[in-house]
Write a protein that holds these residues in place. Structure first.
Motif, mmCIF file in Angstrom:
data_model
loop_
_atom_site.group_PDB
_atom_site.id
_atom_site.type_symbol
_atom_site.label_atom_id
_atom_site.label_comp_id
_atom_site.label_asym_id
_atom_site.label_seq_id
_atom_site.Cartn_x
_atom_site.Cartn_y
_atom_site.Cartn_z
ATOM 1 N N UNK A 26 0.831 -1.202 0.000
ATOM 2 C CA UNK A 26 0.000 0.000 0.000
ATOM 3 C C UNK A 26 0.866 1.253 0.000
ATOM 4 N N UNK A 27 2.063 1.161 0.571
ATOM 5 C CA UNK A 27 3.008 2.267 0.570
ATOM 6 C C UNK A 27 4.397 1.695 0.318
ATOM 7 N N UNK A 28 4.657 1.291 -0.933
ATOM 8 C CA UNK A 28 5.915 0.614 -1.224
ATOM 9 C C UNK A 28 7.144 1.501 -1.141
ATOM 10 N N UNK A 29 6.960 2.822 -1.036
ATOM 11 C CA UNK A 29 8.094 3.730 -0.995
ATOM 12 C C UNK A 29 8.693 3.872 0.396
ATOM 13 N N UNK A 30 8.360 2.947 1.297
ATOM 14 C CA UNK A 30 8.957 2.956 2.624
ATOM 15 C C UNK A 30 10.418 2.547 2.551
ATOM 16 N N UNK A 31 10.807 1.890 1.478
ATOM 17 C CA UNK A 31 12.174 1.426 1.306
ATOM 18 C C UNK A 31 13.046 2.549 0.758
ATOM 19 N N UNK A 32 14.249 2.655 1.288
ATOM 20 C CA UNK A 32 15.237 3.585 0.759
ATOM 21 C C UNK A 32 16.359 2.746 0.168
ATOM 22 N N UNK A 33 16.899 3.176 -0.946
ATOM 23 C CA UNK A 33 17.907 2.391 -1.648
ATOM 24 C C UNK A 33 18.992 3.309 -2.192
ATOM 25 N N UNK A 34 20.231 2.914 -2.028
ATOM 26 C CA UNK A 34 21.369 3.661 -2.576
ATOM 27 C C UNK A 34 21.842 2.916 -3.821
ATOM 28 N N UNK A 35 21.882 3.615 -4.949
ATOM 29 C CA UNK A 35 22.208 2.977 -6.223
ATOM 30 C C UNK A 35 23.663 2.525 -6.299
ATOM 31 N N UNK A 36 23.858 1.453 -7.073
ATOM 32 C CA UNK A 36 25.187 0.879 -7.319
ATOM 33 C C UNK A 36 25.494 0.977 -8.809
ATOM 34 N N UNK A 37 26.741 0.733 -9.205
ATOM 35 C CA UNK A 37 27.148 0.940 -10.606
ATOM 36 C C UNK A 37 26.307 0.225 -11.663
ATOM 37 N N UNK A 40 19.782 -0.357 -12.769
ATOM 38 C CA UNK A 40 18.853 0.323 -13.656
ATOM 39 C C UNK A 40 17.549 0.448 -12.879
ATOM 40 N N UNK A 41 16.684 1.332 -13.301
ATOM 41 C CA UNK A 41 15.403 1.441 -12.597
ATOM 42 C C UNK A 41 14.617 0.140 -12.694
ATOM 43 N N UNK A 42 14.744 -0.531 -13.805
ATOM 44 C CA UNK A 42 14.058 -1.809 -13.970
ATOM 45 C C UNK A 42 14.586 -2.868 -12.995
ATOM 46 N N UNK A 43 15.910 -2.939 -12.852
ATOM 47 C CA UNK A 43 16.468 -3.934 -11.933
ATOM 48 C C UNK A 43 16.122 -3.602 -10.484
ATOM 49 N N UNK A 44 16.054 -2.311 -10.155
ATOM 50 C CA UNK A 44 15.674 -1.902 -8.799
ATOM 51 C C UNK A 44 14.211 -2.244 -8.538
ATOM 52 N N UNK A 45 13.350 -1.963 -9.506
ATOM 53 C CA UNK A 45 11.923 -2.289 -9.358
ATOM 54 C C UNK A 45 11.729 -3.783 -9.130
ATOM 55 N N UNK A 46 12.487 -4.597 -9.860
ATOM 56 C CA UNK A 46 12.347 -6.050 -9.744
ATOM 57 C C UNK A 46 12.973 -6.608 -8.476
ATOM 58 N N UNK A 65 14.426 12.562 -14.373
ATOM 59 C CA UNK A 65 14.046 12.939 -15.733
ATOM 60 C C UNK A 65 14.469 11.890 -16.754
ATOM 61 N N UNK A 66 15.693 11.416 -16.641
ATOM 62 C CA UNK A 66 16.242 10.450 -17.588
ATOM 63 C C UNK A 66 16.572 9.157 -16.851
ATOM 64 N N UNK A 67 15.730 8.121 -17.001
ATOM 65 C CA UNK A 67 15.952 6.878 -16.264
ATOM 66 C C UNK A 67 17.210 6.123 -16.680
ATOM 67 N N UNK A 68 17.806 6.513 -17.787
ATOM 68 C CA UNK A 68 19.032 5.831 -18.214
ATOM 69 C C UNK A 68 20.261 6.394 -17.497
ATOM 70 N N UNK A 69 20.064 7.483 -16.749
ATOM 71 C CA UNK A 69 21.192 8.094 -16.035
ATOM 72 C C UNK A 69 20.911 8.059 -14.542
ATOM 73 N N UNK A 70 21.578 7.133 -13.867
ATOM 74 C CA UNK A 70 21.509 7.048 -12.402
ATOM 75 C C UNK A 70 22.903 7.286 -11.862
ATOM 76 N N UNK A 71 23.004 8.149 -10.893
ATOM 77 C CA UNK A 71 24.284 8.385 -10.260
ATOM 78 C C UNK A 71 24.557 7.306 -9.224
ATOM 79 N N UNK A 72 25.778 6.790 -9.211
ATOM 80 C CA UNK A 72 26.156 5.813 -8.193
ATOM 81 C C UNK A 72 26.085 6.498 -6.836
ATOM 82 N N UNK A 73 25.437 5.838 -5.891
ATOM 83 C CA UNK A 73 25.276 6.405 -4.556
ATOM 84 C C UNK A 73 24.061 7.286 -4.400
ATOM 85 N N UNK A 74 23.258 7.381 -5.464
ATOM 86 C CA UNK A 74 22.038 8.174 -5.408
ATOM 87 C C UNK A 74 21.043 7.486 -4.476
ATOM 88 N N UNK A 75 20.436 8.244 -3.573
ATOM 89 C CA UNK A 75 19.443 7.688 -2.653
ATOM 90 C C UNK A 75 18.072 7.742 -3.299
#
Length: 77
Positions: A26-37, A40-46, A65-75
């Protein structure tokens, strides 16, 4: 069909695990995640959100804005 918090709590008498899963979905955004090298947004969603959250939902929640650009360490939320 959207479930209210009170209807989810009523489910807890039937199955505590089911109620917990429903509350999280019901509120799936309770999780916080720090991106790794290699993320992708798809792999994070899965893998992180177990498919309960779409790529578009992650984009919107994090003002990406651009899902193909994720910064490493982005929260992400």
């Amino acid at each position: 069909m959207l479930r209210t918090t009170s209807s989810l709590r009523n489910s807890s008498s039937e199955s505590p695990l089911l109620a917990h899963v429903l509350m999280e979905s019901a509120n799936p955004f309770l999780t916080h995640y720090k991106t790794r090298p290699s993320d992708t947004l798809s792999s994070i969603a899965d893998s992180i959100y177990a498919g309960l959250v779409s790529v578009d939902q992650i984009k919107e929640a994090n003002s990406i804005d651009d899902p193909s650009v994720l910064d490493v360490g982005q929260n992400l939320v």
